[in-house]
Design a protein around this motif. Structure first.
Motif, short mmCIF file in Angstrom:
data_model
loop_
_atom_site.label_atom_id
_atom_site.label_comp_id
_atom_site.label_asym_id
_atom_site.label_seq_id
_atom_site.Cartn_x
_atom_site.Cartn_y
_atom_site.Cartn_z
N GLN A 13 53.85 -55.45 18.43
CA GLN A 13 54.30 -55.40 17.03
C GLN A 13 53.39 -54.53 16.16
OE1 GLN A 13 54.68 -59.42 15.60
NE2 GLN A 13 56.26 -59.97 17.10
N GLY A 14 52.33 -54.01 16.72
CA GLY A 14 51.39 -53.22 15.94
C GLY A 14 51.90 -51.83 15.62
N GLU A 15 51.11 -51.11 14.85
CA GLU A 15 51.50 -49.76 14.43
C GLU A 15 51.34 -48.76 15.58
OE1 GLU A 15 50.38 -46.48 10.94
OE2 GLU A 15 49.25 -48.37 11.12
N TYR A 16 50.33 -48.99 16.40
CA TYR A 16 50.04 -48.11 17.53
C TYR A 16 49.90 -48.93 18.81
CZ TYR A 16 49.17 -44.17 14.39
OH TYR A 16 49.32 -43.18 13.45
N ILE A 17 50.08 -48.26 19.94
CA ILE A 17 49.96 -48.89 21.26
C ILE A 17 48.97 -48.12 22.12
CG2 ILE A 17 51.16 -49.26 23.46
CD1 ILE A 17 53.56 -50.19 21.98
N LEU A 18 48.12 -48.87 22.82
CA LEU A 18 47.14 -48.29 23.75
C LEU A 18 47.31 -48.98 25.10
CD1 LEU A 18 44.56 -46.49 24.10
CD2 LEU A 18 43.23 -48.53 23.50
N ARG A 86 45.34 -42.26 25.69
CA ARG A 86 45.92 -41.82 24.42
C ARG A 86 46.52 -42.99 23.66
NH1 ARG A 86 49.29 -37.38 27.40
NH2 ARG A 86 47.36 -37.49 28.57
N LEU A 87 46.54 -42.83 22.36
CA LEU A 87 47.09 -43.83 21.45
C LEU A 87 48.44 -43.33 20.97
CD1 LEU A 87 46.11 -46.50 19.94
CD2 LEU A 87 45.65 -44.97 17.99
#
Length: 261
Positions: A13-18, A86-87
């Protein structure tokens, strides 16, 4: 692993994924550093360097240089295509054009290239924040050429369909060619057997003519011709070291260094 990642993506649910593989590790500040760069640059993807950890020591894996267009570099297969260094902006993964691979082989290639094509801005951060643990005994590094070939062939079809749908084939022709070459080269170490040489030749056969004769944008050389003939004669497995020597090494499009390292 492919479906495990997709399960995680759907729950995020976050703004970015790693992405971090279970047997690897990252610098403590990796997430914070990449996120700060993404926010500051308003980037959809931030790529960093990584470190290959082996029983014999650590090897720095440089992704890029700062003076090139990172998006074009990635789409033309000018650097590695892992997802774990990468993000990604999470909304990229919500795009209907992204078909998540079901097979493990070449999963990273499909996901990273599709997301890069969908991104508006890709930034490179020259810091080695991700540590990839190389295990020569892992399933991915075992010599299982034919099963790996079948998985890679299936996943590559997803990527090629996307490339054609988005009309990227001509603009990123080099990356399009290397993607096909990688599938063929999954068979290289068993091309001493006739049935696998025939399979290598019949996989994306349009590449064979280009490999041997070249074109205006992809000129051939005596090295490329030797490479092709050696494969067709079943000599590659035995003479691999010689064929990769500085004197005989063919163009990168055909040897597909990135996937064979």
């Amino acid at each position: 692993m492919a479906q495990n990642r997709w399960t995680g993506v759907k729950a995020a649910q976050g703004e970015y994924i790693l992405f971090v593989d279970g047997d690897d590790f990252v610098d403590v500040e990796m997430g914070e550093t990449l996120y700060a760069k993404a926010v500051a640059e308003q980037a959809d993807i931030v790529v960093c360097d990584s470190v290959k950890e082996t029983p014999n020591g650590s090897i720095l894996l440089k992704m890029s240089t700062n003076n090139v267009n990172q998006r074009d570099l990635l789409l033309n297969r000018g650097c590695r295509h892992n997802v774990w260094n990468r993000l990604f902006r999470r909304t990229l993964l919500d795009n209907s054009h992204l078909v998540w691979p079901k097979c493990n082989m070449a999963e990273d290639m499909v996901v990273s290239i599709v997301l890069t094509a969908l991104a508006q801005k890709v930034i490179y951060l020259p810091e080695p924040l991700y540590h990839y643990n190389f295990n020569p005994n892992s399933l991915m590094n075992q010599n299982r050429c034919y099963p790996h070939y079948l998985q890679q062939l299936e996943n590559t079809k997803i990527l090629l369909d996307f490339w054609e749908e988005m009309r990227l084939c001509e603009q990123y022709e080099r990356g399009y060619i290397i993607t096909k070459t990688n599938v063929k080269n999954a068979l290289l170490t068993i091309t001493d057997k006739l049935k696998y040489r025939k399979l290598w030749y019949s996989t994306y056969p349009e590449v064979n003519k280009l490999m041997f004769w070249g074109s205006k944008d992809h000129p051939s050389s005596y090295r490329n011709k030797i490479w092709f003939i050696a494969i067709m004669l079943g000599l590659y497995p035995k003479f691999r070291r010689i064929l990769f020597s500085k004197r005989l090494r063919p163009s990168e499009e055909w040897r597909a260094d990135i996937s064979l390292k």
